[in-house]
Design a protein around this motif. Sequence first.
Motif: not given
Lengths: 258, 258, 258
Positions: B9-10, B40, B42-43, B47, B70, B72-73
């Motif tokens: 998701d970068f 994707i 973000p977080f 998706h 995601n 660093l959840d």
Amino acid sequence: MALITFMSDFGENDHYVAAVKARILSINPEQTIVDISHSITPFDISHGAYVLRSVFREFPTGTIHLVAVNTLDSLNENYIIALIGGHYFLGSDNGLLSLISEEDPEIIVELKNPDIENTVFPSRDILARNAAMLAGGTPPKELGTVTTAFKSYLDRQLKATRKQTSGNVIRIDHFGNAITNIDQEIFNILRKDRGFVVKFGREEIRSIHPTYAAVEPGECFVVFNSNGFLEIGINKGNAAELMGLGFDTPVMINFDEA
Amino acid sequence: MALITFMSDFGENDHYVAAVKARILSINPEQTIVDISHSITPFDISHGAYVLRSVFREFPTGTIHLVAVNTLDSLNENYIIALIGGHYFLGSDNGLLSLISEEDPEIIVELKNPDIENTVFPSRDILARNAAMLAGGTPPKELGTVTTAFKSYLDRQLKATRKQTSGNVIRIDHFGNAITNIDQEIFNILRKDRGFVVKFGREEIRSIHPTYAAVEPGECFVVFNSNGFLEIGINKGNAAELMGLGFDTPVMINFDEA
Amino acid sequence: MALITFMSDFGENDHYVAAVKARILSINPEQTIVDISHSITPFDISHGAYVLRSVFREFPTGTIHLVAVNTLDSLNENYIIALIGGHYFLGSDNGLLSLISEEDPEIIVELKNPDIENTVFPSRDILARNAAMLAGGTPPKELGTVTTAFKSYLDRQLKATRKQTSGNVIRIDHFGNAITNIDQEIFNILRKDRGFVVKFGREEIRSIHPTYAAVEPGECFVVFNSNGFLEIGINKGNAAELMGLGFDTPVMINFDEA
């Protein structure tokens, strides 16, 4: 082994691009695949043809171009290999390939595939598979049936007289530059050392600049670009937005009386 | 050597994607890395799971999938290798990997890493490093500790009775097509040659089309897509915008009385 | 063979990126090319320098970085190879390369090229060609003339006193996080175990968090990121939008009296 390039209207946020590459890499894990763009406007064969025409000759002869733009155009779509200018193109026979070159294809092969009747993802199931086989050395004729059927569209033509050549904007690029179909060669033939004026919207410009930076930032340039087409822009600015240029905007060059 | 795929998701306008690839290529400059998507949301593990589930089986068995969505959840996030369906997945144990397959992982290894307590960029410092080592032949068990801890989410389930199957839109794709969780196999089992009607919003459609181009441009199609899921769209149009379909929109199929 | 990385402001929906890669692959079809980003804001050397500075040292020493951002800055633009920190950079001498490192270049070579006067696509005609030759083993000095000319810009400097360090936001990333030029090393030197308060807008935060997930979703974190710079964000949220942070927003850290 030949390179495979890949252009599509699939966008970047689904699995479609990766699915096509995975199919190729499943057949040959060493295959080099070069992305041309996956941001072709959905279904827009004119955008796709512009991008492909502008770049395919940069690749080595024998390169295989997988073209996945508007691939499900009709119910009984044909999928083909066309050999054009020494390059192989695999795509739907939807007219896009007729717009990338003045040359007729040297060979057209209609692809045969056991899945061809059933797939809703022909770019993966037909084009990727056949591109990998072609890259692996299978001759095109073994991948289908030689045909002469080829859907052909005519590009909007340039008008040229002794006094004037007139064309249109065919692409607004990422920088907001307007690229026209006015060709440097034809310009040179018509011009014969005469003065001229380039006209579009309310603008009249009496010279063609050697490069984008030949005018001050914020000012309008007119150059022949790296593909030999007249391009209008604003140095460090967005000409499409600032001067209201868009797809199909008329552009003309009037030559002075000798 | 195994392929490494990379999904994140970068986004495309920072250095994060390249930093992960650089770490892999520093360990093995010959490694092939295939992008799945870096767009994707973000977080959004839903998706990410949809995209990965739709494509991972296209890659050869043994492929290594680096999943950086995601990552660093939670404060003491675990990073794992999971072997699912013959494929290796490296990611955060944030539940995404539980959504890509009905199968439980065959092996789960919690990654050990000297940097694991300190890094704010685990995709580079933990996932990339371990993906490269796995691709280079290090057995998963040497990269950490075998565990059974695995964060598991349940996907929204399809409801199915003799009279009706009802599901939801799980993804609006790049073309504006609405992909549902209604499965072709279950449809076939329930249908038993009966007539049916597909209902969503105010629409009622009494057939499933063989392909996207089976209806005229501008008209609505309903197909089972290349992953076997019911997909609703408009030929050459954007169904999500034109018919108000979105994530979670209910879709049902009512079967006629026999 | 050395890797080539490629960063540009070309965007994703034209042929420009592929044209540069094609030129490299025409010279060496086996060359590995790693994209850094093609979504650098057009003409924005500050954005380009930020991304390149953040990642180039991740690549192996000897990597060749093709930098195609604002390549036609002036009418008689110079194109150079600069060796910085053991890495080769090919780009326009427009100041971007002066912003990626504190070190001066070890060598600067002004590229000579038969086409150099005429091309409107120097990234393809000059940079790609020379990058491929450098990767193929041609020594930099054979590709042009050693020079000391190097356009240099000064980055906005951090201010640091015993009581305070103050800097600015230098980048809003894909997640909406605000990255500043406040450096962890300088912070540690100044702090000397004292308490402190990080101030920006109306916010005052009295701790630096170990990671993005050290605060609850929706709450503000302040971390030193993987490049050692102070970064402000909202866990699972977009700090730039929600807290009105943007490029150049002032950020300061006040240290308590001892």
